[in-house]
Scaffold this motif. Structure first.
Motif, mmCIF file in Angstrom:
data_model
loop_
_atom_site.group_PDB
_atom_site.id
_atom_site.type_symbol
_atom_site.label_atom_id
_atom_site.label_comp_id
_atom_site.label_asym_id
_atom_site.label_seq_id
_atom_site.Cartn_x
_atom_site.Cartn_y
_atom_site.Cartn_z
ATOM 1 N N ALA B 279 -30.217 51.882 -62.877
ATOM 2 C CA ALA B 279 -30.413 53.320 -62.700
ATOM 3 C C ALA B 279 -29.129 54.093 -62.964
ATOM 4 O O ALA B 279 -28.043 53.675 -62.556
ATOM 5 C CB ALA B 279 -30.901 53.614 -61.285
ATOM 6 N N VAL B 280 -29.290 55.214 -63.660
ATOM 7 C CA VAL B 280 -28.195 56.159 -63.810
ATOM 8 C C VAL B 280 -28.338 57.191 -62.691
ATOM 9 O O VAL B 280 -29.373 57.845 -62.567
ATOM 10 C CB VAL B 280 -28.238 56.848 -65.192
ATOM 11 N N ILE B 282 -27.184 60.487 -60.811
ATOM 12 C CA ILE B 282 -26.508 61.768 -61.090
ATOM 13 C C ILE B 282 -26.337 62.506 -59.772
ATOM 14 O O ILE B 282 -27.290 62.661 -59.020
ATOM 15 C CB ILE B 282 -27.355 62.636 -62.041
ATOM 16 N N ARG B 295 -29.710 67.824 -66.414
ATOM 17 C CA ARG B 295 -30.288 66.518 -66.047
ATOM 18 C C ARG B 295 -31.327 66.085 -67.086
ATOM 19 O O ARG B 295 -31.400 64.919 -67.458
ATOM 20 C CB ARG B 295 -30.932 66.592 -64.657
ATOM 21 N N ARG B 296 -32.091 67.042 -67.546
ATOM 22 C CA ARG B 296 -33.110 66.715 -68.563
ATOM 23 C C ARG B 296 -32.437 66.237 -69.848
ATOM 24 O O ARG B 296 -32.891 65.288 -70.483
ATOM 25 C CB ARG B 296 -33.973 67.951 -68.837
ATOM 26 N N SER B 299 -31.358 62.733 -69.374
ATOM 27 C CA SER B 299 -32.510 61.832 -69.429
ATOM 28 C C SER B 299 -32.974 61.622 -70.869
ATOM 29 O O SER B 299 -33.290 60.503 -71.275
ATOM 30 C CB SER B 299 -33.655 62.399 -68.574
ATOM 31 N N LEU B 302 -30.647 59.207 -72.933
ATOM 32 C CA LEU B 302 -30.584 57.778 -72.589
ATOM 33 C C LEU B 302 -31.791 57.038 -73.163
ATOM 34 O O LEU B 302 -32.940 57.366 -72.849
ATOM 35 C CB LEU B 302 -30.523 57.614 -71.064
ATOM 36 N N ARG B 304 -34.002 54.259 -73.003
ATOM 37 C CA ARG B 304 -34.409 53.196 -72.058
ATOM 38 C C ARG B 304 -34.604 51.845 -72.743
ATOM 39 O O ARG B 304 -34.302 50.801 -72.167
ATOM 40 C CB ARG B 304 -35.734 53.570 -71.376
ATOM 41 N N VAL B 339 -42.659 61.083 -70.686
ATOM 42 C CA VAL B 339 -41.524 61.559 -69.885
ATOM 43 C C VAL B 339 -40.270 61.555 -70.751
ATOM 44 O O VAL B 339 -40.050 60.619 -71.523
ATOM 45 C CB VAL B 339 -41.325 60.636 -68.647
ATOM 46 N N PRO B 340 -39.444 62.627 -70.635
ATOM 47 C CA PRO B 340 -38.225 62.682 -71.460
ATOM 48 C C PRO B 340 -37.378 61.409 -71.340
ATOM 49 O O PRO B 340 -37.099 60.971 -70.228
ATOM 50 C CB PRO B 340 -37.464 63.883 -70.880
ATOM 51 N N PHE B 445 -31.746 64.486 -53.976
ATOM 52 C CA PHE B 445 -33.066 64.858 -54.477
ATOM 53 C C PHE B 445 -34.021 63.683 -54.333
ATOM 54 O O PHE B 445 -35.147 63.830 -53.891
ATOM 55 C CB PHE B 445 -32.979 65.281 -55.945
ATOM 56 N N ALA B 446 -33.531 62.522 -54.705
ATOM 57 C CA ALA B 446 -34.387 61.347 -54.669
ATOM 58 C C ALA B 446 -34.781 61.017 -53.239
ATOM 59 O O ALA B 446 -35.902 60.603 -52.970
ATOM 60 C CB ALA B 446 -33.696 60.166 -55.318
#
Lengths: 59, 469
Positions: B279-280, B282, B295-296, B299, B302, B304, B339-340, B445-446
């Motif tokens: 996981a990255v 932030i 953040r977008r 994302s 990167l 995946r 998802v981005p 946030f998470a």
């Protein structure tokens, strides 16, 4: 099923908001010698099945 | 027909004979650890290597059946609790406790120890712990009361079908009320099958058989030695040369397992889902990461699939929850496609990412300077942070990689003292509630979102166990 849908909707939100960017989920291979008996490695995580009280050595 | 019956009878007898081949007692199991446990106190730690070395010292109230290869609610069995029942409103869990159990120092185990353990987690009682890593699991737990020395009651705010699964998890040991936190860090006392003989941080943990263990005939082993061997190559060599009896995680890959079989033909090897994800992380509480568009952009930038490739066959796409085939709650690659950052058109994603960064005020002449924090536990940590650094450079984000030891890394996560970090956080259970732990979420946030997941789960009034095939 309702709970799974809720969880997945929130998971999707986490990914779309880029809060915690998951790059991958990992799996892991582990080996042991055949004389190690009674050891069962969990298939769905590495945080259980660690007590070793059923393990014995066939030596 | 008669011949068939005779054959079946012979097979049955042979099978019985095999099972009657009695388990042998004695011997010492030798297991390598990837890194040293900082302490032996489970509730203060998050590393799986702490749990590996010290789980045999403890008991839970309930535990997943370790002979079932899937940890699932249906396989939860008694441990220090012999039976349990829920109240009609599903808010009170009453547990009867095992009698005659002793701590490793000879003191009797009672309901006071159970009450004490969860009151320390709830911070209703002083613990002398340096950290309280599992408090987030029990935000729905209101109170723990005792009814005599062998009965406890867990009172919940709302019904929580997953509560028993949390109690069965590896990190849910019962602690002795009479032992100070300092002792639990250095030479913990439990009721489990093995006692701590010696803990030398950086070197080894030596456990010896608890000859007064409450379970008849257990354990079989005289002891276990967990030796710290940080080098992957050395761990592998130690296994094939017979110096250790098992490998550990991050040692054998689908590629190198062929070499293991070539050198140890009788080796038993198994692949499992780990509940650990790359996981990255932030820190979105600091600018400019509080900007959703930044953040977008990260994302989107990167790739995946490149990260999955870096796992050499042991990675798969997924979101926050454990992904199929090992988990049932997680999103599938098909669900994540839109998802981005999950799509395969990397160049298009990065073009869009650069545009978002330019809108946020960054560009070729104004780079966003960051530090990429990592703890270099395995080659996968280094590969992940290197990929992150390289890929984000393409959207005007630059910085050095800063390597820190695990306790310092976790401290930085908890304090929010980082900009971008790369880690391999895990969850201690497949159930969504466990994802609310600070270390598995790692950003505020998470934590909020994961807590929302947990609350949604708890709102269910169903007492039916969750199915985790």
């Amino acid at each position: 099923m309702k709970r799974k849908q809720l969880v997945q909707a929130l998971d999707l939100l986490l990914q779309q908001e880029a809060a915690r960017l998951t790059m991958y989920h990992s799996s892991s291979t582990a080996c042991w010698h055949s004389y190690v008996k009674g050891y069962v490695r969990a298939k769905n995580g590495i945080y259980t099945h660690l007590r070793m009280e059923d393990v014995w050595l066939d030596k | 027909m008669k011949a068939l019956a005779q054959s079946l009878g012979a097979i049955l007898l042979a099978s019985l004979a095999t099972s009657v081949v009695a388990q042998k007692s004695g011997g010492t199991l030798r297991v390598p650890l990837v890194t040293s446990p900082p302490t032996g106190s489970l509730y203060e730690e998050v590393s799986v290597f702490v749990l590996q070395a010290f789980a045999p010292v403890f008991n839970n109230l309930v535990v997943y059946d370790e002979q079932d290869e899937i940890a699932r609610p249906e396989s939860i069995k008694p441990d220090l609790a012999t039976s349990w029942s829920w109240s009609a409103d599903n808010k009170v869990l009453t547990m009867k406790l095992r009698e005659g159990v002793k701590w490793h120092d000879g003191k009797p185990f009672t309901s006071a120890d159970v009450q004490c353990t969860w009151e320390m987690i709830l911070e209703k009682r002083s613990s002398n712990w340096r950290a309280n890593q599992y408090k987030e699991w029990y935000t729905n737990l209101k109170e723990v009361s005792v009814n005599g020395p062998h009965e406890v009651r867990f009172m919940l705010e709302r019904p929580q079908p997953s509560f028993l699964s949390l109690l069965a998890a590896g990190w849910s040991a019962v602690y002795p009320c009479h032992v100070d936190g300092r002792v639990m860090r250095q030479k913990p006392i439990g009721t489990g099958p093995f006692k701590v003989a010696e803990f030398k941080p950086g070197d080894a943990v030596r456990l010896v058989k608890n000859t007064e263990y409450w379970k008849p005939g257990r354990p079989y082993l005289d002891g276990i030695v967990y030796r710290v061997i940080p080098s992957t190559a050395t761990r592998l060599l130690a296994f094939v040369s017979g110096q250790v009896d098992m490998t550990n995680v991050a040692t054998v890959t689908p590629q190198t397992v062929k070499d293991v079989y070539a050198q140890v033909p009788n080796a038993v090897c198994s692949s499992s889902g780990t509940m650990v994800s790359g996981a990255v992380l932030i820190n979105h509480s600091v600018a400019p990461f509080d900007n959703p568009n930044v953040r977008r952009a990260i994302s989107l930038a990167l790739d995946r699939n490149a990260f999955v490739m870096s796992r050499q066959g042991e990675g798969r796409l997924g979101g926050a929850m454990m992904s199929p085939p090992y988990g049932t709650w997680g999103l599938t690659p098909a669900q994540l496609e839109a998802v981005p950052g999950f799509g395969k058109d990397t160049e298009r994603n990065r073009t869009e990412a650069r545009k978002l960064m330019e809108e946020a005020g960054y560009g070729p002449n104004k780079k966003l300077k960051v530090t990429f924090l990592v703890t270099p536990l395995t080659t996968f940590h280094i590969a992940g942070v290197t990929l992150t650094q390289g890929q984000l450079r393409q959207i005007y984000i630059e910085g050095e990689i800063e390597q820190k030891e695990l306790p310092i890394f976790i401290g930085a996560m908890m304090k929010g003292a980082y900009t971008i970090a790369y880690g391999l956080p895990g969850a201690a259970s497949t159930i969504p509630t466990s994802r609310s732990t600070t270390v598995s979420s790692a950003t505020r946030f998470a934590i909020t979102a994961a807590t929302a997941i947990a609350r949604s789960m708890r709102r269910s009034t169903s007492s039916r166990p969750l199915s985790i095939p």
